[in-house]
Design an enzyme around this catalytic site. Structure first.
Site, mmCIF file in Angstrom:
data_model
loop_
_atom_site.group_PDB
_atom_site.id
_atom_site.type_symbol
_atom_site.label_atom_id
_atom_site.label_comp_id
_atom_site.label_asym_id
_atom_site.label_seq_id
_atom_site.Cartn_x
_atom_site.Cartn_y
_atom_site.Cartn_z
ATOM 1 N N ASN A 112 -3.036 -8.593 0.563
ATOM 2 C CA ASN A 112 -3.988 -9.277 -0.331
ATOM 3 C C ASN A 112 -4.296 -8.452 -1.583
ATOM 4 O O ASN A 112 -5.170 -8.827 -2.363
ATOM 5 C CB ASN A 112 -5.281 -9.630 0.427
ATOM 6 N N LEU A 113 -3.592 -7.335 -1.746
ATOM 7 C CA LEU A 113 -3.738 -6.454 -2.924
ATOM 8 C C LEU A 113 -5.172 -5.951 -3.090
ATOM 9 O O LEU A 113 -5.599 -5.636 -4.204
ATOM 10 C CB LEU A 113 -3.250 -7.161 -4.200
ATOM 11 N N LYS A 155 -9.672 1.830 14.830
ATOM 12 C CA LYS A 155 -8.331 2.262 15.284
ATOM 13 C C LYS A 155 -8.295 2.331 16.815
ATOM 14 O O LYS A 155 -7.336 1.881 17.444
ATOM 15 C CB LYS A 155 -7.969 3.620 14.676
ATOM 16 N N SER A 178 -4.174 6.519 13.821
ATOM 17 C CA SER A 178 -4.527 7.718 13.059
ATOM 18 C C SER A 178 -4.910 8.840 14.016
ATOM 19 O O SER A 178 -5.432 8.590 15.111
ATOM 20 C CB SER A 178 -5.730 7.365 12.191
ATOM 21 N N ASN A 200 -10.953 10.531 -2.114
ATOM 22 C CA ASN A 200 -11.704 11.165 -1.020
ATOM 23 C C ASN A 200 -10.893 12.278 -0.378
ATOM 24 O O ASN A 200 -11.443 13.222 0.170
ATOM 25 C CB ASN A 200 -12.003 10.139 0.090
ATOM 26 N N ASN A 201 -9.567 12.109 -0.426
ATOM 27 C CA ASN A 201 -8.706 13.024 0.328
ATOM 28 C C ASN A 201 -8.285 14.206 -0.531
ATOM 29 O O ASN A 201 -8.245 14.134 -1.756
ATOM 30 C CB ASN A 201 -7.476 12.279 0.852
ATOM 31 N N GLY A 238 0.808 -1.216 0.000
ATOM 32 C CA GLY A 238 0.000 0.000 0.000
ATOM 33 C C GLY A 238 0.845 1.272 0.000
ATOM 34 O O GLY A 238 2.081 1.227 -0.123
ATOM 35 N N GLY A 274 -18.987 15.138 9.418
ATOM 36 C CA GLY A 274 -17.951 14.516 10.244
ATOM 37 C C GLY A 274 -16.619 15.244 10.242
ATOM 38 O O GLY A 274 -15.726 14.909 11.011
ATOM 39 N N ASP A 275 -16.447 16.257 9.347
ATOM 40 C CA ASP A 275 -15.172 16.980 9.314
ATOM 41 C C ASP A 275 -15.026 17.906 10.528
ATOM 42 O O ASP A 275 -16.019 18.400 11.061
ATOM 43 C CB ASP A 275 -15.063 17.819 8.034
ATOM 44 N N TYR A 302 -14.500 3.502 11.008
ATOM 45 C CA TYR A 302 -13.053 3.399 10.761
ATOM 46 C C TYR A 302 -12.283 3.834 12.018
ATOM 47 O O TYR A 302 -11.384 3.138 12.498
ATOM 48 C CB TYR A 302 -12.659 4.270 9.561
HETATM 49 P P1 NAD Z 1 -3.414 1.453 1.700
HETATM 50 O O1 NAD Z 1 -4.816 1.031 1.450
HETATM 51 O O2 NAD Z 1 -2.650 2.035 0.574
HETATM 52 O O3 NAD Z 1 -2.577 0.212 2.266
HETATM 53 C C1 NAD Z 1 -3.167 -0.805 3.042
HETATM 54 C C2 NAD Z 1 -2.775 -2.137 2.433
HETATM 55 O O4 NAD Z 1 -3.345 -3.192 3.206
HETATM 56 C C3 NAD Z 1 -3.268 -2.312 0.993
HETATM 57 O O5 NAD Z 1 -2.181 -2.664 0.165
HETATM 58 C C4 NAD Z 1 -4.290 -3.432 1.099
HETATM 59 O O6 NAD Z 1 -4.305 -4.239 -0.077
HETATM 60 C C5 NAD Z 1 -3.814 -4.193 2.317
HETATM 61 N N1 NAD Z 1 -4.842 -4.949 3.041
HETATM 62 C C6 NAD Z 1 -6.040 -4.508 3.507
HETATM 63 N N2 NAD Z 1 -6.672 -5.488 4.162
HETATM 64 C C7 NAD Z 1 -5.858 -6.577 4.122
HETATM 65 C C8 NAD Z 1 -5.948 -7.897 4.629
HETATM 66 N N3 NAD Z 1 -7.020 -8.321 5.299
HETATM 67 N N4 NAD Z 1 -4.935 -8.743 4.411
HETATM 68 C C9 NAD Z 1 -3.828 -8.354 3.716
HETATM 69 N N5 NAD Z 1 -3.677 -7.117 3.224
HETATM 70 C C10 NAD Z 1 -4.688 -6.241 3.416
HETATM 71 O O7 NAD Z 1 -3.432 2.427 2.938
HETATM 72 P P2 NAD Z 1 -2.290 3.375 3.524
HETATM 73 O O8 NAD Z 1 -2.671 4.775 3.229
HETATM 74 O O9 NAD Z 1 -0.963 2.887 3.144
HETATM 75 O O10 NAD Z 1 -2.551 3.152 5.077
HETATM 76 C C11 NAD Z 1 -1.837 2.185 5.812
HETATM 77 C C12 NAD Z 1 -2.376 2.166 7.231
HETATM 78 O O11 NAD Z 1 -2.268 3.478 7.777
HETATM 79 C C13 NAD Z 1 -3.837 1.772 7.347
HETATM 80 O O12 NAD Z 1 -3.996 0.980 8.503
HETATM 81 C C14 NAD Z 1 -4.546 3.099 7.523
HETATM 82 O O13 NAD Z 1 -5.738 2.958 8.238
HETATM 83 C C15 NAD Z 1 -3.521 3.889 8.303
HETATM 84 N N6 NAD Z 1 -3.678 5.351 8.137
HETATM 85 C C16 NAD Z 1 -3.674 5.877 6.878
HETATM 86 C C17 NAD Z 1 -3.876 7.257 6.717
HETATM 87 C C18 NAD Z 1 -3.912 7.861 5.339
HETATM 88 O O14 NAD Z 1 -4.447 8.983 5.203
HETATM 89 N N7 NAD Z 1 -3.361 7.237 4.299
HETATM 90 C C19 NAD Z 1 -4.055 8.076 7.846
HETATM 91 C C20 NAD Z 1 -4.018 7.501 9.102
HETATM 92 C C21 NAD Z 1 -3.827 6.127 9.236
HETATM 93 N N1 UFG Z 2 -11.382 18.572 1.630
HETATM 94 C C1 UFG Z 2 -12.007 19.386 0.696
HETATM 95 N N2 UFG Z 2 -12.317 18.849 -0.506
HETATM 96 C C2 UFG Z 2 -12.036 17.550 -0.841
HETATM 97 C C3 UFG Z 2 -11.403 16.735 0.126
HETATM 98 C C4 UFG Z 2 -11.102 17.281 1.353
HETATM 99 O O1 UFG Z 2 -12.277 20.550 0.959
HETATM 100 O O2 UFG Z 2 -12.360 17.121 -1.951
HETATM 101 C C5 UFG Z 2 -10.993 19.168 2.934
HETATM 102 C C6 UFG Z 2 -11.630 18.495 4.134
HETATM 103 O O3 UFG Z 2 -12.871 19.069 4.414
HETATM 104 C C7 UFG Z 2 -10.567 18.752 5.207
HETATM 105 C C8 UFG Z 2 -9.242 18.741 4.436
HETATM 106 O O4 UFG Z 2 -9.594 18.971 3.070
HETATM 107 O O5 UFG Z 2 -10.734 20.035 5.743
HETATM 108 C C9 UFG Z 2 -8.500 17.410 4.520
HETATM 109 O O6 UFG Z 2 -9.377 16.361 4.154
HETATM 110 P P1 UFG Z 2 -8.847 14.894 3.828
HETATM 111 O O7 UFG Z 2 -10.015 14.089 3.367
HETATM 112 O O8 UFG Z 2 -7.671 14.965 2.931
HETATM 113 O O9 UFG Z 2 -8.307 14.380 5.223
HETATM 114 P P2 UFG Z 2 -9.035 14.255 6.642
HETATM 115 O O10 UFG Z 2 -8.318 15.162 7.579
HETATM 116 O O11 UFG Z 2 -10.491 14.402 6.534
HETATM 117 O O12 UFG Z 2 -8.761 12.723 7.018
HETATM 118 C C10 UFG Z 2 -7.498 12.080 6.812
HETATM 119 C C11 UFG Z 2 -7.738 10.598 6.520
HETATM 120 C C12 UFG Z 2 -8.313 9.913 7.720
HETATM 121 C C13 UFG Z 2 -7.428 10.155 8.898
HETATM 122 C C14 UFG Z 2 -7.209 11.632 9.129
HETATM 123 C C15 UFG Z 2 -6.230 11.864 10.226
HETATM 124 O O13 UFG Z 2 -8.642 10.451 5.420
HETATM 125 O O14 UFG Z 2 -8.365 8.531 7.483
HETATM 126 O O15 UFG Z 2 -6.708 12.244 7.939
HETATM 127 O O16 UFG Z 2 -5.085 11.127 9.993
HETATM 128 F F1 UFG Z 2 -7.996 9.617 9.988
#
Ligand code: NAD
Ligand code: UFG
Length: 339
Positions: free
Chosen positions: A32-33, A152, A124, A197-198, A10, A293-294, A148
């Site tokens: 598991n991709l 955590k 997170s 989404n982000n 990931g 939820g923001d 979600y």
């Molecule tokens: P990602 O989706 O890119 O990576 C997660 C990986 O886990 C993927 O490759 C997916 O295929 C694999 N996976 C999921 N379920 C599985 C399972 N049951 N068995 C084997 N593999 C599995 O996500 P990421 O952004 O790299 O995030 C990694 C971790 O960090 C996650 O736990 C996520 O919740 C946490 N996190 C991410 C963010 C973010 O914004 N990216 C923020 C806070 C926390």
């Molecule tokens: N935002 C927009 N337009 C978009 C997307 C986001 O205005 O299309 C705004 C949101 O309202 C927020 C900011 O940009 O104010 C950041 O939003 P993100 O969706 O990029 O990130 P979040 O802070 O909502 O959440 C992220 C991850 C969560 C994680 C959290 C804290 O998605 O999983 O950061 O680590 F829990």
């Protein structure tokens, strides 16, 4: 001795695998991709050499995990695997509890069976809910506002209980703020499925011309320009935090949580304007209603991680955006372009 990286295909996992290999570690990835692409391993091998084993499979498969622990001398585990989309977790809660919780329980049982007791877990900043004050310290109150976030928090608590029950456990819980950016090579980066989404990946897709405009979710928050403020951390700095945490576990037992952020907050408009400057592209946007939820403002206190992990984020927002844009330009369709 090897390090097992769950979810290592990931976004954050792949950047961490690169640094582990560069540090000379032997790495076994299980993934598991479900949200990643096997092409990432070709890219990792282009960036760096080193011993990397990939096992395709699901973490909930105890037999598969048991075989991994029997086949490789696993010293420690970095546990990234899980689902991470907040909105999807609201509509499909069972899928999130099933995967995130059951994966972790299965992993812990197999680790216990094989006397492997060092674990770094991806938590997170979402566990801080809607913070009363910023910067957020590790002692700030915890809460969850969606399934979600619940997973955590639950996993953090499960890990705390494990560490209380058995003093041999060494557990680092890393609370990430907003991971963004990509490896400076542009070979690996975030490859979200469908419409992102982000914010940062969404802005990048507008800059590259794949989406028409950014919807700014609310401009009436109590922030300097009315838009949401977040702590954007470069994924390469975040990855380095995992190596620092593993190092810490060599010296310290028990359970400990660390904030991984920069300590600085940027608004949605800051991000859009900086992205437009750096990419030299127009980034149209419109003000849209707040997203459910923001929260208004979220940024970390990084004092404790600095001191305890001897780690700190280095990249500023310009570097982050430069690297994110480089990845986006080189891979307009993510890893799918490789096929
Ligand atoms: P990602 O989706 O890119 O990576 C997660 C990986 O886990 C993927 O490759 C997916 O295929 C694999 N996976 C999921 N379920 C599985 C399972 N049951 N068995 C084997 N593999 C599995 O996500 P990421 O952004 O790299 O995030 C990694 C971790 O960090 C996650 O736990 C996520 O919740 C946490 N996190 C991410 C963010 C973010 O914004 N990216 C923020 C806070 C926390
Ligand atoms: N935002 C927009 N337009 C978009 C997307 C986001 O205005 O299309 C705004 C949101 O309202 C927020 C900011 O940009 O104010 C950041 O939003 P993100 O969706 O990029 O990130 P979040 O802070 O909502 O959440 C992220 C991850 C969560 C994680 C959290 C804290 O998605 O999983 O950061 O680590 F829990």
């Amino acid at each position: 001795m090897s390090i097992l990286v769950t979810g290592g295909a990931g976004y954050i996992g792949s950047h961490t695998v690169v640094q582990l290999l560069e540090a000379g570690e032997l790495v076994v990835v299980v993934d598991n991709l479900s949200n990643s692409h096997q092409e990432v391993f070709n890219r990792i091998r282009t960036i760096t050499s080193g011993e990397l084993v990939f096992v395709e499979g699901d973490l909930r498969d105890a037999q598969l995990l048991d075989n991994i622990f029997k086949s490789y001398d696993i010293d420690s585990v970095i546990h990234f695997a899980g689902y991470k989309a907040v909105g999807e977790s609201v509509s499909k809660p069972l899928m999130y509890y099933q995967n995130n919780i059951l994966s972790t329980l299965t992993l812990l049982e197999v680790m216990q069976k094989h006397d492997c007791n060092k674990l770094v877990f991806s938590s997170s900043a979402t566990v801080y809910g809607d913070p009363e004050t910023v910067p957020i310290t590790e002692q700030s109150p915890l809460s969850a506002t969606n399934p979600y976030g619940q997973t955590k928090l639950m996993i953090e608590n499960i890990l705390k209980d494990m560490a209380s029950a058995d003093a041999n456990w060494r557990i680092a819980v890393l609370r990430y703020f907003n991971p963004v950016g990509a490896h400076s090579s542009g070979l690996i980066g975030e490859d979200p499925n469908g419409i992102p989404n982000n914010l940062m990946p969404f802005v990048a897709k507008v800059a590259v011309g794949q989406l028409p405009q950014v919807n700014v979710f609310g401009d009436d928050y109590d922030t300097p320009d009315g838009t949401g403020v977040r702590d954007y951390i470069h994924v390469v700095d975040l990855a380095a935090g995992h190596l620092a945490a593993l190092n810490k576990l060599k010296q310290q037992s028990g359970w400990q949580a660390y904030n991984l952020g920069t300590g600085k907050g940027y608004s949605v408009l800051d991000v859009i304007n900086s992205f437009a400057d750096i990419s030299e592209r127009e980034i149209p946007y419109q003000i849209a209603p707040r997203r459910a939820g923001d929260i208004a403002t979220c940024y970390a206190s990084v004092d404790y991680s600095k001191q305890a992990l001897n780690w700190q984020a280095k990249a500023d927002i310009k570097q982050i955006i430069k690297d994110h844009w480089n990845w986006q330009q080189q891979n307009p369709n993510g890893y799918k372009d490789a096929n």
